[in-house]
Design an enzyme around this catalytic site. Structure first.
Site, mmCIF file in Angstrom:
data_model
loop_
_atom_site.group_PDB
_atom_site.id
_atom_site.type_symbol
_atom_site.label_atom_id
_atom_site.label_comp_id
_atom_site.label_asym_id
_atom_site.label_seq_id
_atom_site.Cartn_x
_atom_site.Cartn_y
_atom_site.Cartn_z
ATOM 1 N N CYS A 137 45.521 46.556 29.085
ATOM 2 C CA CYS A 137 46.384 45.954 29.532
ATOM 3 C C CYS A 137 47.043 44.318 29.338
ATOM 4 O O CYS A 137 48.899 44.075 29.971
ATOM 5 C CB CYS A 137 46.183 45.921 31.422
ATOM 6 N N HIS A 168 51.880 41.802 35.452
ATOM 7 C CA HIS A 168 51.259 43.114 34.717
ATOM 8 C C HIS A 168 51.446 43.728 35.972
ATOM 9 O O HIS A 168 50.694 43.474 37.236
ATOM 10 C CB HIS A 168 49.711 43.063 34.200
ATOM 11 N N ASN A 226 50.002 51.479 37.165
ATOM 12 C CA ASN A 226 49.466 50.558 36.576
ATOM 13 C C ASN A 226 49.581 51.133 35.264
ATOM 14 O O ASN A 226 49.151 52.391 34.601
ATOM 15 C CB ASN A 226 47.914 50.172 36.627
HETATM 16 O O1 UT7 Z 1 44.904 46.309 34.546
HETATM 17 C C1 UT7 Z 1 44.164 46.726 34.519
HETATM 18 C C2 UT7 Z 1 43.250 45.566 35.522
HETATM 19 N N1 UT7 Z 1 43.177 46.650 36.277
HETATM 20 C C3 UT7 Z 1 42.990 46.047 38.066
HETATM 21 O O2 UT7 Z 1 43.904 44.666 37.589
HETATM 22 C C4 UT7 Z 1 42.225 46.789 39.090
HETATM 23 C C5 UT7 Z 1 41.373 45.893 39.677
HETATM 24 N N2 UT7 Z 1 41.017 46.344 40.996
HETATM 25 C C6 UT7 Z 1 41.783 47.248 42.484
HETATM 26 O O3 UT7 Z 1 43.115 47.049 42.069
HETATM 27 C C7 UT7 Z 1 41.114 47.099 43.195
HETATM 28 O O4 UT7 Z 1 39.770 46.752 43.376
HETATM 29 C C8 UT7 Z 1 41.212 48.440 44.377
HETATM 30 C C9 UT7 Z 1 41.679 49.181 43.982
HETATM 31 C C10 UT7 Z 1 39.960 49.166 42.142
HETATM 32 C C11 UT7 Z 1 40.090 49.573 44.905
HETATM 33 O O5 UT7 Z 1 40.134 48.429 46.090
HETATM 34 P P1 UT7 Z 1 39.462 47.344 46.371
HETATM 35 O O6 UT7 Z 1 39.516 46.884 48.091
HETATM 36 O O7 UT7 Z 1 38.394 46.669 46.101
HETATM 37 O O8 UT7 Z 1 38.098 48.997 47.327
HETATM 38 P P2 UT7 Z 1 36.347 49.091 47.111
HETATM 39 O O9 UT7 Z 1 36.447 49.168 45.128
HETATM 40 O O10 UT7 Z 1 35.920 48.025 47.396
HETATM 41 O O11 UT7 Z 1 36.819 50.684 47.358
HETATM 42 C C12 UT7 Z 1 36.476 50.451 49.260
HETATM 43 C C13 UT7 Z 1 35.371 51.300 49.886
HETATM 44 C C14 UT7 Z 1 34.650 52.247 48.651
HETATM 45 O O12 UT7 Z 1 33.893 53.042 49.665
HETATM 46 P P3 UT7 Z 1 32.907 52.079 50.886
HETATM 47 O O13 UT7 Z 1 32.037 52.174 49.622
HETATM 48 O O14 UT7 Z 1 33.127 51.155 51.395
HETATM 49 O O15 UT7 Z 1 32.486 53.764 51.655
HETATM 50 C C15 UT7 Z 1 34.978 53.155 47.811
HETATM 51 O O16 UT7 Z 1 34.117 54.537 47.924
HETATM 52 O O17 UT7 Z 1 37.256 52.747 49.123
HETATM 53 C C16 UT7 Z 1 36.138 53.572 48.403
HETATM 54 N N3 UT7 Z 1 37.418 54.008 47.258
HETATM 55 C C17 UT7 Z 1 38.379 55.234 47.662
HETATM 56 N N4 UT7 Z 1 38.874 56.004 49.183
HETATM 57 C C18 UT7 Z 1 39.344 56.339 48.960
HETATM 58 C C19 UT7 Z 1 37.657 54.244 46.032
HETATM 59 N N5 UT7 Z 1 39.086 54.955 45.493
HETATM 60 C C20 UT7 Z 1 38.775 55.745 46.714
HETATM 61 C C21 UT7 Z 1 40.112 56.028 46.745
HETATM 62 N N6 UT7 Z 1 40.466 57.090 48.087
HETATM 63 N N7 UT7 Z 1 40.617 56.652 45.962
#
Ligand code: UT7
Length: 324
Positions: free
Chosen positions: A114, A251, A281
């Site tokens: 990225c 980005h 992204n």
């Molecule tokens: O370009 C390279 C750089 N990449 C990035 O910058 C990405 C950086 N990270 C992010 O943007 C975020 O961390 C994410 C969007 C990937 C995730 O958001 P988050 O607020 O950190 O969520 P999380 O990973 O803590 O997940 C929260 C919950 C989990 O459930 P539990 O464990 O709390 O029950 C996940 O299993 O959301 C669940 N979850 C989803 N639910 C519905 C994860 N993906 C999904 C989904 N739909 N697609």
């Protein structure tokens, strides 16, 4: 007098097919509401079955050349930032070279995921400043849809395909921040962070292309500190404050990361270019896609000061300060 890499034009290309959050919710357990709330993404573009990274890159490059009003015969350097090349080798940039009918100079790919476009600005700036190139095409092009695990809801909802390009040309400058063109680039890497964001395959490991794997929370945590640090380094180098920035073109990974950066810089929302809602992204393509949108719709004007920042797998990260 010094040599500056001036940006003469930009262009982009998005595949025809749009994939909405609702359509994704039919494949994996997710929802439009979750995706929009956590990421700001509404939909993404997906390359056609026979559409390759080089096809997207070539179309973006042609648009950039037309916008710059520069003939393809002048191009003597093509750098394609991509983590999703057509083939393991040769470089996708050489396919673009052939497609454009360029027969002189150098062409190579740059792999910084990225951060590829910001790394590319740094490399092209150096080659132009040292006289090794006069007219360069820098392209960010990706088909991330090909390396997504479409059963993993934590990653497959986040990425899209697309390409953006700029044309840079050597011009004389005064050597201060009144110059137009690239003013500084700062690039970094920390290989210890491999496990937070990587693809579980490759020619010398599995012999397959592999799928993207990510610890989203860890990437998020690091992104909101490392990108602002790279921006600070750029401001310090030019002895400028954040108020000197007309446009932040970051980005596009997550609206919450972008908003956190804007807040740290105390930039009003209207000064931050956001396309993550439409494109998701697109890795190395995200910055030139966002830049092109803001230039074409008239927001970014000649003379404006632009700050770019990116972070990606590796980790790699960095910033670029330039005057349009
Ligand atoms: O370009 C390279 C750089 N990449 C990035 O910058 C990405 C950086 N990270 C992010 O943007 C975020 O961390 C994410 C969007 C990937 C995730 O958001 P988050 O607020 O950190 O969520 P999380 O990973 O803590 O997940 C929260 C919950 C989990 O459930 P539990 O464990 O709390 O029950 C996940 O299993 O959301 C669940 N979850 C989803 N639910 C519905 C994860 N993906 C999904 C989904 N739909 N697609």
């Amino acid at each position: 007098m010094i040599v500056r890499a001036k940006i003469k034009g930009c262009g982009s290309y998005l595949p025809e097919r749009i994939l909405t959050n609702d359509q994704l919710a039919e494949r994996v357990e997710t929802s439009d509401e979750w995706i929009q709330q956590r990421t700001g993404i509404k939909h993404r573009y997906i390359a056609g079955e026979n559409e390759l990274t080089s096809d997207l890159a070539t179309k973006a490059a042609l648009a950039a050349l037309e916008h710059a009003n520069i003939n393809v015969s002048e191009v003597d350097l093509i750098v394609c930032a991509t983590a999703t090349p057509d083939e393991t080798f040769p470089a996708t940039a050489t396919v673009v070279q052939k497609n454009l009918g360029v027969t002189k100079g150098a062409a190579f790919d740059l792999q910084a995921v990225c951060s590829g476009f910001v790394y590319g600005l740094s490399v092209v700036d150096s080659l132009i400043q040292t006289g090794q190139a006069k007219t360069a095409l820098l392209i960010g092009a990706e088909t991330f849809s090909r390396i997504l695990d479409w059963e993993d809801r934590s990653t497959c909802v986040l990425f899209g395909d697309g390409a953006g390009a700029i044309v840079l040309q050597a011009e004389e400058g005064n050597g201060d921040t009144s110059d137009s063109g690239i003013l500084s680039t700062h690039i970094y890497a920390d290989g210890r962070c491999h496990d937070a964001l990587y693809v579980d395959g490759g020619p010398s490991s599995t012999g397959t292309a592999g799928f993207l794997r990510m610890e989203g929370k860890e990437v998020f945590r690091q992104a909101v500190t490392r990108m602002p640090e790279a921006i600070d380094a750029a401001l310090k180098k030019s002895d400028l404050g954040p108020e000197a920035i007309d446009w932040l073109v970051p980005h596009q990974a997550n609206i919450r990361i972008i908003e956190a950066m804007g807040k740290k810089l105390k930039l009003p929302k209207e000064r931050v270019v956001v396309t993550v809602d439409k494109h998701a992204n697109t890795s190395a393509a995200s910055i030139p896609l966002a830049l092109t949108e803001a230039v074409y719709d008239g927001r970014i004007k000649r003379g404006d000061m632009i700050m770019m920042a990116a972070m990606g797998g590796g980790f790699t990260w960095g910033s670029a300060l330039l005057r349009w």
